[in-house]
Motif scaffolding. Structure first.
Motif, PDB file in Angstrom:
ATOM      1  N   CYS A  54       9.328  -2.618  -1.750  1.00  0.00           N
ATOM      2  CA  CYS A  54       8.571  -3.343  -0.729  1.00  0.00           C
ATOM      3  C   CYS A  54       9.090  -5.037  -0.129  1.00  0.00           C
ATOM      4  O   CYS A  54      10.510  -5.235  -1.003  1.00  0.00           O
ATOM      5  N   THR A 176       2.506  -0.190  -0.663  1.00  0.00           N
ATOM      6  CA  THR A 176       3.379   0.112  -0.157  1.00  0.00           C
ATOM      7  C   THR A 176       3.129   1.555   1.189  1.00  0.00           C
ATOM      8  O   THR A 176       4.261   1.227   1.885  1.00  0.00           O
ATOM      9  N   CYS A 201       1.910  -7.176  -0.094  1.00  0.00           N
ATOM     10  CA  CYS A 201       2.976  -7.563  -0.033  1.00  0.00           C
ATOM     11  C   CYS A 201       3.475  -6.813   1.506  1.00  0.00           C
ATOM     12  O   CYS A 201       2.133  -5.283   2.368  1.00  0.00           O
ATOM     13  N   ASN A 203       6.549  -4.904   4.170  1.00  0.00           N
ATOM     14  CA  ASN A 203       8.022  -4.909   4.987  1.00  0.00           C
ATOM     15  C   ASN A 203       8.326  -5.637   6.265  1.00  0.00           C
ATOM     16  O   ASN A 203       9.709  -5.424   6.392  1.00  0.00           O
TER      17      ASN A 203
END
Ligand code: PLP
Length: 358
Positions: A54, A176, A201, A203
């Motif tokens: 990611c 992810t 985490c 994006n």
């Protein structure tokens, strides 16, 4: 008192394997005397993002805080509803109630022990803001189906991957799939720090930037606070330990899978039911869990043999006293209630030997 011959987990064995590297890394932090938001954290965050596949990761104080900050940065709070499995470690639900939102529990599947995806849609209302599934015991929940539901109803998907680092679904790492994804580095997790730690985490660059501010008092630049923040940071000593351990994680997870394979072979011969892993899924075997109708007798028997076992978890979250105010009652989630009486976790850590497993 019985002597413990096979402990449930043995962190010393792992430490002794990597002692040289660990001691050196901690010493380096002590020499630098930078303990918060330094180079070790920066490098660990990059390493973790690269490992998962990611773009960004944000180190925070714990897995619970990773969940709390994720809900918070998405603006989830009072009058909002968050859909989550009723059977997990309680921290998943604590995060929801901590931000003032209401947990909407879903029963689990009797074979995978994961959130029952067939029961999600009927619970979606105009107050629902997010789905917060858990990859229980390190095995993937049906994350692509859940993502489809979340996308269709325009809900945020936040993964509680606290137990699932390194595990995969259809060749993609867990943690992810959601807009935000939470990990825990509690010492006994597959990637464990030497104290508390967690990470988020993502994006999403905007959320990444905002999370970096929120974890640090909402600071935009020194002593300028445009948003309300908290203090929740992964410290340099923990980051230095995690940076070393991350290199070994895949190897350790591979060993856990080999151990699980041996357990499964022996238990299948005895017709004992274990967790079903969904098709396309690869577990990291954070825990190895099986069902037994006479669980407490079995646990006593194993204790007498010096084999330590644990129960994950004896009480489904809706029956915890602290959540009485939510108004749930016995019988509301029959699958979780039944499994809470039958599940038992066997010793599981990469250094278990073949004879111990047998
Ligand atoms: C461990 C765990 C957490 C909480 O992580 P901490 O680092 O202990 O705060 C949250 N959810 C699940 C499923 C966990 O197993």
């Amino acid at each position: 008192m019985y002597q413990i011959k096979i402990p449930f987990i043995n962190l010393t064995k792992q430490y002794l394997q990597i002692k040289k590297e660990i001691d050196k890394a901690i010493k380096k932090v002590l020499q630098n005397q930078q303990f918060i938001l330094g180079e070790e954290l920066r490098r660990f965050e990059h390493g973790l993002a690269a490992y998962l596949g990611c773009k960004y990761s944000v180190g925070v104080g714990s897995g619970t805080e990773a969940l709390i900050l994720s809900l918070r940065v998405l603006g989830i709070g009072k009058d909002d509803e968050v859909i989550t499995p009723v059977y997990s470690f309680i921290a998943t639900t604590i995060a929801i109630t901590e931000v003032g939102a209401k947990p909407i529990f879903i029963d689990i599947d009797p074979d995978t022990y994961q959130i029952d995806i067939n029961k999600i849609e009927e619970k979606i209302t105009n107050k629902t803001k997010a789905i917060l599934p858990v990859h229980i015991y390190g095995a993937p929940c049906n994350i692509d189906q859940i993502k489809k539901i979340a996308d269709y109803y325009n809900l945020y998907l936040i993964e509680d991957s606290a137990q699932a680092i390194g595990a995969k679904f259809k060749n993609r790492k867990l943690g992810t799939f959601g807009i935000l994804n939470c990990f825990s580095f509690y010492p006994t997790k597959n990637l464990g720090a030497y104290g508390d730690g967690g990470a988020i985490c993502t994006n999403n660059y905007t959320l990444y930037q905002e999370l970096r501010r929120i974890r640090n008092y909402g600071q935009v630049k020194k002593y300028h606070h445009n948003i309300l923040g908290v203090n929740s940071r992964l410290d340099e000593i923990q980051a230095s330990v995690l940076r070393i351990k991350l290199k070994y994680l895949d190897d350790w997870n591979k060993k856990r899978r080999a151990i699980a394979k041996l357990y499964l072979r022996e238990l299948n011969n005895l017709n004992i039911k274990t967790q079903t892993i969904i098709k396309g899924g690869i577990s990291n075997y954070h825990l190895f869990v099986m069902e037994h109708p006479k669980r407490s007798q079995l646990q006593k028997y194993l204790t007498a043999k010096g084999i330590q076992t644990l129960i994950h978890y004896p009480i489904p979250i809706h029956l915890q006293k602290c959540y009485r105010y939510l108004g749930y009652k016995k019988g509301d989630f029959p699958v979780a209630e039944k499994l809470a009486k039958k599940l038992i976790s066997l010793p599981m850590y990469p250094e278990l030997t073949k004879s111990q497993i047998e």
